[in-house]
Structures are given as C-alpha cells and as structure tokens.
Design an enzyme around this catalytic site. Structure first.
Site, short mmCIF file in Angstrom:
data_model
loop_
_atom_site.label_atom_id
_atom_site.label_comp_id
_atom_site.label_asym_id
_atom_site.label_seq_id
_atom_site.Cartn_x
_atom_site.Cartn_y
_atom_site.Cartn_z
N ILE A 33 -10.52 -5.76 4.02
CA ILE A 33 -11.65 -5.62 3.11
C ILE A 33 -11.28 -6.06 1.71
CG2 ILE A 33 -13.15 -3.93 1.98
CD1 ILE A 33 -13.21 -2.40 4.65
N LYS A 76 -10.56 10.98 2.22
CA LYS A 76 -11.75 10.19 1.91
C LYS A 76 -12.89 11.08 1.41
CE LYS A 76 -10.27 6.04 2.83
NZ LYS A 76 -10.11 5.04 1.74
N TYR A 96 -6.87 11.84 6.91
CA TYR A 96 -7.64 10.70 6.42
C TYR A 96 -9.04 11.16 5.99
CZ TYR A 96 -9.76 6.02 6.45
OH TYR A 96 -10.40 4.85 6.11
N ASN A 109 -9.41 -0.14 -3.25
CA ASN A 109 -9.53 -0.42 -1.82
C ASN A 109 -8.29 -0.03 -1.03
OD1 ASN A 109 -10.54 -2.03 0.64
ND2 ASN A 109 -8.61 -3.02 0.16
N SER A 150 -5.28 -8.24 2.16
CA SER A 150 -5.78 -8.40 3.53
C SER A 150 -7.05 -7.58 3.71
CB SER A 150 -4.72 -7.96 4.54
OG SER A 150 -4.41 -6.59 4.38
N THR A 202 -10.77 -5.12 10.77
CA THR A 202 -9.59 -5.21 9.90
C THR A 202 -8.35 -4.83 10.70
OG1 THR A 202 -9.73 -2.90 9.20
CG2 THR A 202 -10.96 -4.52 7.88
N ASP A 227 2.46 0.15 -5.82
CA ASP A 227 2.27 1.29 -4.92
C ASP A 227 1.30 2.23 -5.61
OD1 ASP A 227 2.32 3.61 -3.44
OD2 ASP A 227 4.51 3.76 -3.38
N VAL A 228 0.05 2.27 -5.13
CA VAL A 228 -0.99 3.01 -5.86
C VAL A 228 -0.73 4.52 -5.89
CG1 VAL A 228 -2.77 1.28 -5.42
CG2 VAL A 228 -2.51 3.21 -3.84
N ARG A 241 1.22 -3.70 -1.84
CA ARG A 241 2.66 -3.46 -1.67
C ARG A 241 3.39 -4.67 -1.08
NH1 ARG A 241 2.62 2.55 0.99
NH2 ARG A 241 1.01 1.56 2.23
#
Length: 258
Positions: free
Chosen positions: A16, A159, A155, A90, A14, A190, A63-64, A36
């Site tokens: 990006i 990042k 977050y 991503n 979904s 998004t 699951d990264v 996932r």
C-alpha cells in the site's frame, strides 16, 4: 495538490505504501519514502524517478517504532525536501497466533510498529503543520480498527489504538488547518495477505487458491482490495477541498464494514 507539497510515506517501499507513493508522485507531490529495507526503498525510488525526476523522491531508512530513528529520519527529510505537509502513516506489521500463544514480545512488537510508530511520526510533523496552518495526516489503519478478527489480538488492539489516536489528534488540530483521518482497508493484495495465505496453507493443508478465496470471501464484493484503491482514498483526503473531513475512519473493504 501540487509540486509545493512534501509528503512523507512510511512503509513506502512496498504494498500500500508503494501504491500511495506512486499516486502522490503522479499528482505532483515531492516525496520522502521511509522504511526499514534500504533495497526496497531504492527500488521504489528508481521506479518513481522514472515518472518525473529523481530529485523529487528521497528515501530515509527508518524504524518507526524507535524514537531516535524517527527523529533522525524526519530531520533529514526536512533538510532535503523542506517542511512536511503530508504524512501517511502506513508502516505496519501483523503476526497471527491464538491469544494463549501470543507472547508478550509479539504483543509489544506489534503495538510498537503499528501504534507507537504512528504516534512518533505524527508528533514529528504536527506542531509545524499547525504553525503553518495546513497539514494532512492519514493513518493507514485496517478494518481491524473497526472490528475484531480472531488470532490477531495484538494487531486489532494496535489498529483500534490508531483510530483512537486519529480522533484525538483530529480534535486537537481542528482549528489549525490540519486534518487527521484513518483509511481502513480490508484484505488487500499485498505481502501481508500473501503471508496470510502461506500461513493458512501451512496450518490447514488447503491450496493457495482456496486460502485466497477464503480471505476474499470476507469482502461482500468477493475479491481482494487492490493497493491502488487504497491509494485513491488517501489521495482524496489530502486535497485542499477535503478540509472538512477530519477524525474519520474510511473503510476501503467492499462493504465488509458498514
């Protein structure tokens, strides 16, 4: 870029990730989409298969943030589609809270998905890329890798870490034909932004239109970034003639960050 290249896109079901997958498939790359949600991956696979053949688009539930899951997913991807030439990290997640109400569980969860996930996936592909003398890794970070935002401390920290990881890997792989870059979108149309709108509405009583306008106002162009615009930046970095671009953070944000 061509059919010979195999690209893995995490969070490919979904937003990006889906836009990146669509752009890369249009340019002839073979794809493995990871995420996932099996239902989202299957829906995206069906859409892309209609463009140019089902065999060129494979999916792997992953699951990264889990090392065993990442290893299994990438092993299966290589077995099905061959060596990974392109990795687009991503997959991401955001939660909002003031610092004082940010739980350790939330902090760890956001670092695990956003930062550790990029590390684990990159570690799976970088050695083989270096051995073959070609590879492209693009980390979809955020303008939150370049500046601070209130109420998203975890977050932003994650990042910013992704950008540090990008730069370190870029130097380590600089002589190996492998480039590593970050694409840093601003507020993008998004599910994450849709959730942010819902949060603003719930906490402030504003209308959804007013909440969207507040987010769009952060962009000097006065609008939300579109996923296809982020995908275009990713696609450029994958080109053979973009080989001199590495270790960079490319903001796709209408001038919010300069």
């Amino acid at each position: 870029m061509g059919e010979a290249l195999h690209a893995v896109v995490t969070g490919g079901g979904s937003g990006i990730g889906a836009a990146v997958a669509r752009r890369l498939r249009q340019e002839g790359l073979r794809l493995t989409l990871m995420g996932r949600s099996l239902d989202k991956l299957r829906a995206q696979q069906a859409e892309l298969a209609a463009l140019a053949g089902a065999a060129a688009v494979q999916i792997q539930v992953c699951d990264v943030g889990d090392e065993a899951s990442v290893r299994a997913a990438f092993a299966a991807a290589v077995q099905a589609q061959g060596p990974v030439d392109v990795l687009v990290n991503n997959a991401g997640q955001v939660e909002t809270a003031p610092l004082a109400r940010t739980s350790l569980d939330s902090w760890n969860r956001l670092l695990q998905v956003n930062l550790t996930g990029s590390f684990l996936c990159s570690r799976e592909v970088a050695p083989a890329m270096a051995q073959r003398g070609f590879g492209r890794i693009v980390n979809v970070a955020s303008t939150a890798a370049l500046k601070g935002y209130a109420y998203v401390a975890a977050y932003c920290a994650a990042k910013h870490g992704v950008l540090g990881l990008t730069r370190a890997m870029a130097l380590e792989l600089a002589t190996k034909g492998v480039t590593v870059n970050a694409v840093c979108p601003g507020y993008t149309e998004t599910d994450i932004v849709a959730n942010a709108v819902d949060t603003i509405v719930a906490k402030t009583g504003r209308t959804a239109e007013a909440a969207r306008a507040e987010l769009a106002a952060a962009n000097p162009q006065g609008r939300l970034v579109q996923p296809d615009e982020v995908a275009a930046a990713v696609a450029y970095l994958l080109r053979h003639d973009a080989g001199a671009i590495t270790g960079q953070a490319i903001a796709v944000c209408g001038g919010e960050v300069m």
